[in-house]
Design an enzyme around this catalytic site. Structure first.
Site, PDB file in Angstrom:
ATOM      1  N   TRP A   1     -35.706  73.619 -11.918  1.00  0.00           N
ATOM      2  CA  TRP A   1     -37.073  73.732 -11.417  1.00  0.00           C
ATOM      3  C   TRP A   1     -37.132  73.565  -9.906  1.00  0.00           C
ATOM      4  O   TRP A   1     -36.456  72.720  -9.321  1.00  0.00           O
ATOM      5  CB  TRP A   1     -37.932  72.645 -12.065  1.00  0.00           C
ATOM      6  CG  TRP A   1     -39.287  72.475 -11.446  1.00  0.00           C
ATOM      7  CD1 TRP A   1     -39.602  71.782 -10.310  1.00  0.00           C
ATOM      8  CD2 TRP A   1     -40.524  73.020 -11.931  1.00  0.00           C
ATOM      9  NE1 TRP A   1     -40.965  71.854 -10.056  1.00  0.00           N
ATOM     10  CE2 TRP A   1     -41.546  72.600 -11.035  1.00  0.00           C
ATOM     11  CE3 TRP A   1     -40.867  73.792 -13.032  1.00  0.00           C
ATOM     12  CZ2 TRP A   1     -42.884  72.938 -11.212  1.00  0.00           C
ATOM     13  CZ3 TRP A   1     -42.201  74.127 -13.208  1.00  0.00           C
ATOM     14  CH2 TRP A   1     -43.180  73.713 -12.313  1.00  0.00           C
TER      15      TRP A   1
ATOM     16  N   ASN B   1     -40.437  73.633  -6.675  1.00  0.00           N
ATOM     17  CA  ASN B   1     -41.787  73.985  -6.216  1.00  0.00           C
ATOM     18  C   ASN B   1     -41.845  73.910  -4.690  1.00  0.00           C
ATOM     19  O   ASN B   1     -41.105  74.664  -4.040  1.00  0.00           O
ATOM     20  CB  ASN B   1     -42.893  73.205  -6.929  1.00  0.00           C
ATOM     21  CG  ASN B   1     -42.785  71.712  -6.920  1.00  0.00           C
ATOM     22  OD1 ASN B   1     -41.985  71.123  -7.649  1.00  0.00           O
ATOM     23  ND2 ASN B   1     -43.597  71.040  -6.110  1.00  0.00           N
ATOM     24  N   ASP B   2     -42.646  73.074  -4.074  1.00  0.00           N
ATOM     25  CA  ASP B   2     -42.939  73.173  -2.637  1.00  0.00           C
ATOM     26  C   ASP B   2     -41.691  73.258  -1.756  1.00  0.00           C
ATOM     27  O   ASP B   2     -40.740  72.492  -1.943  1.00  0.00           O
ATOM     28  CB  ASP B   2     -43.704  71.933  -2.162  1.00  0.00           C
ATOM     29  CG  ASP B   2     -44.941  71.632  -2.969  1.00  0.00           C
ATOM     30  OD1 ASP B   2     -45.293  72.429  -3.850  1.00  0.00           O
ATOM     31  OD2 ASP B   2     -45.553  70.581  -2.710  1.00  0.00           O
TER      32      ASP B   2
ATOM     33  N   GLN C   1     -38.778  70.941  -3.226  1.00  0.00           N
ATOM     34  CA  GLN C   1     -38.981  70.098  -4.387  1.00  0.00           C
ATOM     35  C   GLN C   1     -38.106  70.615  -5.532  1.00  0.00           C
ATOM     36  O   GLN C   1     -38.137  71.799  -5.866  1.00  0.00           O
ATOM     37  CB  GLN C   1     -40.448  70.110  -4.796  1.00  0.00           C
ATOM     38  CG  GLN C   1     -41.377  69.397  -3.828  1.00  0.00           C
ATOM     39  CD  GLN C   1     -41.234  67.892  -3.913  1.00  0.00           C
ATOM     40  OE1 GLN C   1     -41.821  67.259  -4.783  1.00  0.00           O
ATOM     41  NE2 GLN C   1     -40.458  67.305  -3.018  1.00  0.00           N
TER      42      GLN C   1
ATOM     43  N   TRP D   1     -41.049  70.312 -14.297  1.00  0.00           N
ATOM     44  CA  TRP D   1     -41.312  69.363 -13.215  1.00  0.00           C
ATOM     45  C   TRP D   1     -40.893  67.969 -13.637  1.00  0.00           C
ATOM     46  O   TRP D   1     -41.140  67.525 -14.755  1.00  0.00           O
ATOM     47  CB  TRP D   1     -42.803  69.388 -12.877  1.00  0.00           C
ATOM     48  CG  TRP D   1     -43.168  68.538 -11.698  1.00  0.00           C
ATOM     49  CD1 TRP D   1     -43.243  68.927 -10.403  1.00  0.00           C
ATOM     50  CD2 TRP D   1     -43.517  67.139 -11.721  1.00  0.00           C
ATOM     51  NE1 TRP D   1     -43.608  67.872  -9.601  1.00  0.00           N
ATOM     52  CE2 TRP D   1     -43.779  66.767 -10.386  1.00  0.00           C
ATOM     53  CE3 TRP D   1     -43.614  66.184 -12.727  1.00  0.00           C
ATOM     54  CZ2 TRP D   1     -44.159  65.468 -10.038  1.00  0.00           C
ATOM     55  CZ3 TRP D   1     -43.982  64.884 -12.383  1.00  0.00           C
ATOM     56  CH2 TRP D   1     -44.250  64.543 -11.059  1.00  0.00           C
TER      57      TRP D   1
ATOM     58  N   PHE E   1     -41.314  63.292  -2.736  1.00  0.00           N
ATOM     59  CA  PHE E   1     -42.314  64.351  -2.666  1.00  0.00           C
ATOM     60  C   PHE E   1     -42.228  65.085  -1.321  1.00  0.00           C
ATOM     61  O   PHE E   1     -41.339  64.884  -0.521  1.00  0.00           O
ATOM     62  CB  PHE E   1     -43.715  63.761  -2.878  1.00  0.00           C
ATOM     63  CG  PHE E   1     -44.118  63.656  -4.340  1.00  0.00           C
ATOM     64  CD1 PHE E   1     -43.182  63.622  -5.353  1.00  0.00           C
ATOM     65  CD2 PHE E   1     -45.462  63.586  -4.698  1.00  0.00           C
ATOM     66  CE1 PHE E   1     -43.552  63.522  -6.691  1.00  0.00           C
ATOM     67  CE2 PHE E   1     -45.853  63.488  -6.027  1.00  0.00           C
ATOM     68  CZ  PHE E   1     -44.895  63.455  -7.024  1.00  0.00           C
TER      69      PHE E   1
ATOM     70  N   ARG F   1     -50.413  61.810   0.730  1.00  0.00           N
ATOM     71  CA  ARG F   1     -49.129  62.519   0.657  1.00  0.00           C
ATOM     72  C   ARG F   1     -48.998  63.695   1.629  1.00  0.00           C
ATOM     73  O   ARG F   1     -49.940  64.125   2.262  1.00  0.00           O
ATOM     74  CB  ARG F   1     -48.896  63.023  -0.762  1.00  0.00           C
ATOM     75  CG  ARG F   1     -49.960  63.926  -1.345  1.00  0.00           C
ATOM     76  CD  ARG F   1     -49.588  64.300  -2.782  1.00  0.00           C
ATOM     77  NE  ARG F   1     -50.600  65.105  -3.451  1.00  0.00           N
ATOM     78  CZ  ARG F   1     -51.572  64.601  -4.207  1.00  0.00           C
ATOM     79  NH1 ARG F   1     -51.687  63.298  -4.367  1.00  0.00           N
ATOM     80  NH2 ARG F   1     -52.441  65.409  -4.800  1.00  0.00           N
TER      81      ARG F   1
ATOM     82  N   GLU G   1     -54.044  68.975  -0.161  1.00  0.00           N
ATOM     83  CA  GLU G   1     -52.659  68.539  -0.019  1.00  0.00           C
ATOM     84  C   GLU G   1     -51.883  69.541   0.836  1.00  0.00           C
ATOM     85  O   GLU G   1     -52.431  70.546   1.294  1.00  0.00           O
ATOM     86  CB  GLU G   1     -51.998  68.350  -1.387  1.00  0.00           C
ATOM     87  CG  GLU G   1     -52.110  69.527  -2.325  1.00  0.00           C
ATOM     88  CD  GLU G   1     -51.595  69.214  -3.722  1.00  0.00           C
ATOM     89  OE1 GLU G   1     -51.355  68.029  -4.036  1.00  0.00           O
ATOM     90  OE2 GLU G   1     -51.423  70.158  -4.501  1.00  0.00           O
TER      91      GLU G   1
ATOM     92  N   TRP H   1     -49.928  76.393 -10.052  1.00  0.00           N
ATOM     93  CA  TRP H   1     -49.843  75.262 -10.974  1.00  0.00           C
ATOM     94  C   TRP H   1     -50.477  75.555 -12.328  1.00  0.00           C
ATOM     95  O   TRP H   1     -50.233  74.836 -13.301  1.00  0.00           O
ATOM     96  CB  TRP H   1     -50.469  74.025 -10.343  1.00  0.00           C
ATOM     97  CG  TRP H   1     -49.568  73.368  -9.339  1.00  0.00           C
ATOM     98  CD1 TRP H   1     -49.775  73.255  -7.999  1.00  0.00           C
ATOM     99  CD2 TRP H   1     -48.317  72.736  -9.606  1.00  0.00           C
ATOM    100  NE1 TRP H   1     -48.720  72.592  -7.402  1.00  0.00           N
ATOM    101  CE2 TRP H   1     -47.816  72.266  -8.370  1.00  0.00           C
ATOM    102  CE3 TRP H   1     -47.554  72.532 -10.759  1.00  0.00           C
ATOM    103  CZ2 TRP H   1     -46.593  71.592  -8.255  1.00  0.00           C
ATOM    104  CZ3 TRP H   1     -46.346  71.861 -10.646  1.00  0.00           C
ATOM    105  CH2 TRP H   1     -45.871  71.404  -9.418  1.00  0.00           C
TER     106      TRP H   1
END
Length: 507
Positions: free
Chosen positions: A46, A48-49, A65, A73, A105, A173, A226, A314
């Site tokens: 996996w 992501n960002d 990520q 996740w 994160f 964050r 975010e 998401w």
């Protein structure tokens, strides 16, 4: 490059029908049916960002990520890849792993050229500023933390004084950190998601932070704020420089799920002030699948800012039908801005030219002719199309990309509704009720009707109206053998001019 004039038609539709050369040999680990060929994806698991984008000693670093243990996740850590051209990426071992019940994160990496942190041992070094997500006995705690690398990002050590910023909050964050050359200190933009605020801090040493100001709530506040990014966009020609503050929104974006808005204005070293001109607030991407895009630190002074995002949403990221990986990045793109009669707008230009292969000139005029669809001539992704539609008289015009007679996507301008759109409702696999979508962006009639389209095995990235519209959508077609048609298919003719390139795989 070989140039061939294409004039093929289909029932009042100009149809580009091409046959590709044999695919060059490549790493079999990167040749799965939906594996992107011009976009970065990890070999497995996996992602992501994007995180910590930085240029250092001749290398572009992409941290991201990453779950080292599976394709869902969890166990969030920082994966790592490097490149010398922003396109061909070499994946390295995990850079900063989850530790002590703290997940790693999103955050930034800076080049501490003057050793302001005192953490460098020989000249400069790389310092990561990231959000630690910890499950405590009192609940979730999100804090800002440091890690340092003394060997070009290959190995990282946690700063023993972590956390360096703690508001005792569950939602605090995604620090975006950069050097302010005028004030001679570091600036952080960090999100207070539930309050719809971006908070600014300053620091002389990356360890002790002083609060400067808050921006927000304003713009769209239908979800959590975010992934902020404060970007200085230098002047070009006689234009003034400008600042962009990009803010992620999840959920509640206009297309559903996650998306990103931007604000254009000025940062005076302490506060961000949005411009009062039209267009000072817009969307970084009007598609469903470009989120938490951030810019590179440390770029050479003569290079435009570069933005890169996570290509998913998401709403359905955990359902993407790929294996053994899940998640990929957008193409990097240079960013600047437009100031014209319609107002301000962020401008994005995809970085793809080094991958161009065989080239075709496009010169098409729709006319009444017999259908050519199904003749067996196909084009396989990845490829790039650049078209200029001039001043069309038809209200709706653009491209259709077919994988068979029942499955296609449509990329078009609708001047009646003043919209640019991508319709993927018939694209193929519908992995979620939220997936079949017609994403749309507002047209500005005084800007050109041009289109740049990059088609990969599982995505379409479109840039229109001089790059002031960006739209990224995932697609999962039933076949990689595609046929392309310029439409409308009846009534008045439509003219277009442009080029098409086959793109070389980055693998």
């Amino acid at each position: 490059m070989v140039k061939t004039s294409l004039r093929l038609f289909i029932r009042c539709i100009a149809t580009l029908v091409l046959s590709v050369l044999p695919v060059a040999a490549q790493n079999p680990d990167y040749d799965q049916p939906y594996r992107p060929q011009v976009h970065f994806s990890p070999e497995e698991h996996w992602t992501n960002d994007p995180n910590g984008l930085v240029f250092y000693q001749g290398e572009y670093h992409l941290f991201f990520q990453y779950n080292p243990f599976g394709d869902q996740w969890g166990h969030m850590s920082w994966g790592h890849a490097v490149s010398t051209d922003l396109l061909h990426w070499h994946e390295l071992p995990v850079a900063i792993p989850e530790h002590d019940n703290t997940m790693i994160f999103t955050g930034s990496v800076v080049v501490d050229r003057q050793n302001t942190s005192g953490l460098c041992t020989h000249g400069d070094c790389l310092v990561a500023i990231y959000t630690g997500h910890t499950q405590t006995s009192e609940g979730i705690r999100q804090t800002q933390n440091l890690a340092v690398s003394l060997d070009k990002g290959r190995n990282w050590a946690q700063y023993p004084g972590n956390p360096v910023l703690d508001l005792h909050l569950a939602d605090f964050r995604d620090p975006s950190v950069s050097w302010d050359p005028i004030a001679h200190h570091w600036v952080m933009a960090v999100s207070l998601p539930k309050e719809h605020k971006i908070r600014f801090y300053s620091s002389a040493d990356l360890k002790q932070w002083t609060q400067l100001s808050d921006f927000g709530p304003t713009g769209d506040v239908n979800g959590d704020w975010e992934c902020p990014d404060l970007i200085h966009i230098p002047s070009s020609n006689s234009a003034k420089s400008i600042w962009a503050l990009k803010v992620g929104l999840n959920p509640g974006a206009p297309q559903g799920g996650s998306g990103e808005q931007y604000f254009l204005g000025d940062f005076d070293g302490k506060s961000f002030h949005q411009s009062r001109l039209r267009g000072s607030q817009g969307w970084t991407n009007y598609g469903k699948d470009d989120y938490c895009a951030i810019s590179f630190n440390g770029l050479p002074k003569d290079q435009k800012p570069v933005l890169l995002g996570w290509m998913s949403n998401w709403q359905y990221a955990a359902k993407i039908p790929t294996t053994p990986w899940r998640g990929q990045m957008s193409l990097p793109r240079h960013i600047s801005y437009v100031s014209d009669a319609a107002g301000l707008a962020l401008k994005q230009e995809p970085i793809v030219a080094p991958l161009r292969g065989k080239n075709y000139e496009i010169s098409a005029l729709s006319t009444n002719t017999s259908t050519l669809y199904g003749s067996g001539h196909t084009l396989q992704p990845p490829f790039e199309i650049r078209l200029n539609f001039g001043h069309p008289v038809e209200p709706i015009f653009g491209l259709k990309i077919f994988s068979d007679q029942q499955h296609w996507i449509e990329v078009a301008f609708d001047t009646n509704k003043k919209e640019f759109y991508i319709d993927r409702t018939h694209s193929g696999a519908a992995i979620s009720p939220d997936f079949p979508t017609r994403t749309k962006a507002p047209l500005v009639t005084t800007r050109p009707y041009d289109l740049t389209l990059i088609v990969d095995r599982s995505s379409v990235e479109a840039f229109a109206q001089d790059g002031t519209i960006a739209m990224t959508d995932l697609v999962f077609p039933v076949s990689n053998n595609l046929q392309i048609q310029i439409f409308p298919d009846d009534a008045k003719p439509i003219q277009s001019e442009g080029q098409l390139w086959e793109l070389k795989s980055i693998w």
